[in-house]
Enzyme design. Structure first.
Site, PDB file in Angstrom:
ATOM      1  N   GLY A   1      44.484  34.706  39.565  1.00 14.09           N
ATOM      2  CA  GLY A   1      44.888  34.334  38.224  1.00 14.09           C
ATOM      3  C   GLY A   1      46.299  34.790  37.923  1.00 14.09           C
TER       4      GLY A   1
ATOM      5  N   LYS B   1      44.502  49.025  23.703  1.00 13.81           N
ATOM      6  CA  LYS B   1      45.065  49.690  22.519  1.00 13.81           C
ATOM      7  C   LYS B   1      45.214  51.201  22.752  1.00 13.81           C
ATOM      8  CE  LYS B   1      45.533  46.149  19.714  1.00 13.81           C
ATOM      9  NZ  LYS B   1      46.836  45.755  19.110  1.00 13.81           N
TER      10      LYS B   1
ATOM     11  N   GLU C   1      45.519  27.954  41.838  1.00 10.85           N
ATOM     12  CA  GLU C   1      46.059  26.964  40.905  1.00 10.85           C
ATOM     13  C   GLU C   1      47.524  27.217  40.582  1.00 10.85           C
ATOM     14  OE1 GLU C   1      43.542  27.188  37.508  1.00 10.85           O
ATOM     15  OE2 GLU C   1      44.035  29.260  37.075  1.00 10.85           O
TER      16      GLU C   1
END
Length: 507
Positions: A272, A411, A297
């Site tokens: 990815g 976070k 991809e």
């Protein structure tokens, strides 16, 4: 290599269709479904969207609601998604996006969004499930005398857009390297049910199609000339967290080779987009494996480095998504890379049949996973879209090995990325084999839900959150004895409520 756009338009008929971006934009009516080229910041039209956005703003100023349905291959860039969203000109977006303005409007209810598996888009258009495709706007690197098109730095859904659209606008970009010619493999053998035939691709580097896009010249209503580069931001250097995740993945692959479950050169790699993905690829580039291949991809910097070093012998993708430095390296040495890279339509690069046949090793990012292995890769706390599912589902369900990776917290440690129950499910526990954080790797193959829960908490959760996750799981076991997947349904999503408060205070 840079030539003038007009030199790249070698078809006599199409030369007569050359016009400004403003004139071409005037040919797109409000309410049209427009399929534009572009896949992860590569190969998108650069001039026409800005002209169309200007026209939309003028229409809005006079009280006209001028908007279009925007279909692409995947995410694009500010020159496309950004300008059209800022003009409030998109009524429906599909199948994937990553633009902050688009995201804001979707989550504000100002824009409809259909998030699709990328391998499904072309066939859904052919089936007629998405409505009529009125206009295609496709960037190409050049046009041959016979009207065939030299594809650009991405293929995406361009074949389907050109075939299915009522009308076509071509944007010829002379900034795209002419060395791209011959690098593409456009397969025209797909059929609709019940006439489908097997896709005859048996190795990642194989070729089964043509180097050019076919085009019905009678449908071309405009040709726009441009000379602008793709826009992709540099990738950050791998940080300690990314490097630790990469180390876990590479160690696991080594053990699989030693156990005889993988060949020494592995199986085709799919990765990815993002910094963690590039960290894994950087680790593989310096790891023990040789003569690897890729069937993915998006080709990013990490795979370009592996091709240059020889660790990777070939790479198949649908788009080139390089940082400026990597793009320069690619253009300067395109003769070398053109022999090792194949660019295909995304309906082939992501096709489940091919992914399963080749035995792809899939590595994708996630937002959060729960203790049973369900993965959320698209939504923040269940309601707000981030980007979309992209191709991760195409690969995860059909891969030989399916990894999902994330830091264990977000976070600055205030939110755990391992939770009791995910707030949105993109990939069920049935499609997730291996979870990885910087804390460790959980091999979930063959495990029951209860076995998965203990392993994920032990291996993947941050130490600050392990006690609370363990306490939740133990109470669930006591309060629902004998259940296959123990949960405390009245509090399963309370972690998301806490996370929402953290996000609101840090926004």
């Amino acid at each position: 290599m840079v030539t003038s756009p007009v030199e790249r338009i070698r078809n006599t008929l199409l030369k007569t269709k050359i016009m400004s971006a403003e004139a071409a934009a005037a040919l797109i009516p409000t309410g049209a479904n427009v399929g534009m080229s572009g896949f992860t910041g590569a190969g998108y039209p650069k001039q026409l969207p800005a002209a169309l956005a200007k026209r939309m703003k003028h229409a809005h100023a006079t009280g006209e609601d001028f908007r279009i349905g925007l279909w692409t291959g995947a995410s694009t860039a500010p020159e496309l998604d950004g300008v059209l969203a800022e003009a409030h000109g998109i009524s429906m977006r599909l199948p994937y996006q990553s633009d902050p303005t688009v995201r804001k409007q979707i989550n504000a209810g100002e824009m409809q969004y259909t998030d699709l598996h990328l391998s499904h888009v072309a066939q859904l258009v052919w089936f007629g499930f998405l409505g009529n495709l009125d206009i295609a706007v496709v960037e190409v690197a050049g046009i041959l005398p016979d009207g065939r098109l030299i594809p650009s730095s991405s293929v995406g859904n361009n074949k389907t857009w050109i075939d299915q659209a009522d009308k076509i606008i071509l944007e010829v970009n002379s900034m795209q390297n002419m060395g791209l010619e011959g690098m593409h493999d456009i397969y025209y053998g797909t059929q609709l049910p019940p006439d489908r035939q097997p896709i005859p691709l048996v190795r990642a580097s194989g070729r089964i199609g043509e180097a050019y896009l076919r085009c019905d010249l009678s449908k071309v209503i405009a040709v726009v000339q441009t000379n602008q580069p793709d826009r992709n931001t540099p990738f950050a250097e791998p940080d300690e967290t990314s490097q630790r995740i990469a180390s876990h993945v590479i160690d696991f692959l080594g053990k699989e080779v030693k156990a005889g479950r993988l060949p020494a050169d592995l199986l085709p790699l799919q990765s990815g987009v993002g910094n963690i993905a590039n960290a894994v690829l950087a680790g593989l580039n310096h790891g023990p494996f040789e003569k690897m291949t890729a069937y993915t991809e998006v080709l990013q910097d990490g795979m370009l480095d592996m091709l240059r070093s020889g660790k990777l012998t070939s790479a198949s993708a649908t788009a080139l998504s390089f940082s400026p430095a990597a793009l320069k390296e690619f253009n300067d040495n395109i003769d070398f890379y053109s022999k090792r890279i194949v660019l295909r339509p995304q309906e082939i690069s992501n096709h489940p049949e091919v992914v399963r046949r080749l035995g792809v090793i899939a590595m994708n990012a996630m937002i959060e996973a729960d203790i049973y292995g369900n993965v959320n890769s698209t939504h923040i706390k269940g309601t707000s879209i981030m980007n979309g599912i992209g191709g991760s589902g195409d690969f995860a369900r059909n891969a030989f090995l399916s990894f999902f990776v994330t830091p264990s917290t977000a976070k600055n440690g205030a939110i755990s990325c391992i939770v009791p129950m995910v707030s949105h499910v993109d990939h069920t526990e049935h499609d997730v084999q291996i979870l990885v954080t910087e804390q460790g790797l959980a091999d979930l193959r063959g495990l029951s839900p209860k076995q998965r829960a203990r392993l994920i908490i032990e291996k993947c959760a941050h130490p600050d959150y392990r006690p609370a996750l363990t306490e939740y799981y133990e109470r669930a076991l006591r309060e629902s004895p004998g259940q296959h997947t123990p949960h405390l349904m009245h509090e399963a999503l309370t972690w998301q409520e806490t996370a929402l408060r953290v996000m609101e205070t840090t926004a």
